[in-house]
Scaffold this motif. Structure first.
Motif, PDB file in Angstrom:
ATOM      1  N   CYS A  96       0.855  -1.188   0.000  1.00  0.00           N
ATOM      2  CA  CYS A  96       0.000   0.000   0.000  1.00  0.00           C
ATOM      3  C   CYS A  96       0.892   1.238   0.000  1.00  0.00           C
ATOM      4  O   CYS A  96       1.706   1.417   0.899  1.00  0.00           O
ATOM      5  N   ALA A  97       0.716   2.060  -1.008  1.00  0.00           N
ATOM      6  CA  ALA A  97       1.510   3.285  -1.099  1.00  0.00           C
ATOM      7  C   ALA A  97       0.691   4.514  -0.714  1.00  0.00           C
ATOM      8  O   ALA A  97       1.147   5.640  -0.888  1.00  0.00           O
ATOM      9  N   CYS A  98      -0.507   4.273  -0.197  1.00  0.00           N
ATOM     10  CA  CYS A  98      -1.374   5.410   0.146  1.00  0.00           C
ATOM     11  C   CYS A  98      -0.728   6.248   1.243  1.00  0.00           C
ATOM     12  O   CYS A  98      -0.255   5.714   2.239  1.00  0.00           O
ATOM     13  N   TYR A 117      -8.641   3.425   6.958  1.00  0.00           N
ATOM     14  CA  TYR A 117      -8.150   3.176   5.600  1.00  0.00           C
ATOM     15  C   TYR A 117      -9.250   2.442   4.822  1.00  0.00           C
ATOM     16  O   TYR A 117      -9.971   1.619   5.393  1.00  0.00           O
ATOM     17  N   VAL A 120      -8.238   0.236  -0.365  1.00  0.00           N
ATOM     18  CA  VAL A 120      -8.298   0.378  -1.824  1.00  0.00           C
ATOM     19  C   VAL A 120      -7.187  -0.410  -2.531  1.00  0.00           C
ATOM     20  O   VAL A 120      -7.334  -0.779  -3.693  1.00  0.00           O
ATOM     21  N   CYS A 121      -6.105  -0.710  -1.833  1.00  0.00           N
ATOM     22  CA  CYS A 121      -4.983  -1.417  -2.477  1.00  0.00           C
ATOM     23  C   CYS A 121      -5.116  -2.940  -2.402  1.00  0.00           C
ATOM     24  O   CYS A 121      -4.242  -3.657  -2.909  1.00  0.00           O
TER      25      CYS A 121
HETATM   26 ZN    ZN Z   1      -3.359   1.817  -0.191  1.00  0.00          ZN
END
Ligand code: ZN
Length: 304
Positions: A96-98, A117, A120-121
């Motif tokens: 996850c890069a969020c 969170y 979404v990933c």
């Molecule tokens: Zn993410």
């Protein structure tokens, strides 16, 4: 026989709120004839330092808390990594890069005061080389199930953690194993049967129970206790910022602080100096206050 644990993070001086937790953990365990361990949660190397470990050991020793064993969490990384391998083998890890600001902008308030969170990933694969080769945060996919959960004091911890909090980060992008994973792995490995801790951590319990289930680990009994708060700006914060043991110890010896903590907790009629040993026989959770208490340090004394 059960096992209790006091698990402070050595990220600063030992504060009255931390020492209150240590005293309550110790009294809970010893009044039941359990063993009690001290676990120094020092995985966050950007914040944990050896000098802070000494500060905690000094304060705990002065207070008269003697632990049956002392564990240093950073020495147990192999079993944290094994847990990551197990989660990866089950296909439950994803990168996850969020950013924190993206999650905040979603505006989904989480029960712990942060932001949830949105998972979404999920579905993104780990890179070749797996979690070890991942330069992003790694999250564990939780079941989208509701947990009905109460702690021993009756506090309702029911939650659908995958939605209320979002899938937890289990490995940070800097390679540090995250608190949520390390805590469940270590509790199980150390045979912990009772987790006594401050109420601020209560909203994480459902996430931790889900991780226990994913890893096939037992769930200990949980009990959450009141907090010491301090005024900060126009709201109350955990009593952490203002005074630590190094400053306190100029005005308080261990017995005086123990007496003050016991009195604030509702265990004694007056804040007279005492020791944990002297409090064990009469200890009962029914005597411990339920509501948080606001405390001020005036430079000379703690004032409830
Ligand atoms: Zn993410």
């Amino acid at each position: 026989m059960g096992v209790g644990r006091f698990a402070p993070s050595p990220t600063g001086d030992a504060h009255p709120g931390t020492l209150l937790a240590g005293l309550l953990v110790w009294l809970d365990a010893k009044s039941r004839g359990d063993t009690v361990l001290l676990r120094l949660e020092d995985l966050d190397t950007t914040r944990a330092q050896g000098s802070h470990v000494d500060a905690i050991l000094d304060a705990v020793g002065a207070l008269g808390l003697r632990f049956d064993t002392v564990h240093t969490q950073s020495l147990d990384k192999a079993r944290h990594h094994l847990a990551l391998d197990n989660l990866a083998a089950a296909g439950l890890l994803y990168p996850c890069a969020c950013s924190r600001s993206r999650v905040k902008a979603l505006g989904r308030k989480a029960p712990d005061g942060g932001f949830a969170y949105d998972n979404v990933c999920r579905g993104r694969p780990l890179p070749e080389g797996g979690w070890r080769a991942c330069g992003e945060n790694v999250r564990a996919r939780l079941p989208d199930e509701a947990l009905r959960l109460y702690d021993e004091s009756g506090l309702d911890l029911s939650q659908t953690p995958a939605a209320a909090m979002g899938d937890p980060i289990v490995l940070r992008r800097d390679g540090v194993v995250a608190y949520q994973l390390a805590v469940v792995v270590d509790d199980a490995a150390q045979g912990v049967t009772r987790v006594v801790r401050g109420r601020d951590i209560a909203p994480s319990t459902a996430t931790q129970v889900m991780l226990q289930r994913l890893l096939g680990l037992p769930t200990p009994v949980y009990r959450h206790h009141f907090l010491l708060l301090e005024p900060r700006g126009d709201k109350l914060a955990k009593l952490h910022g203002s005074v630590g043991w190094r400053e306190l110890s100029r005005k308080y010896d261990g017995a005086k602080l123990c007496g003050w903590l016991a009195h604030v907790a509702g265990l004694t009629q007056a804040p007279t100096p005492t020791t944990p040993d002297a409090l064990v026989d009469a200890f009962d959770w029914s005597r411990v206050r339920g509501d948080d208490v606001t405390v001020r340090w005036n430079g000379h004394a703690l004032e409830p």
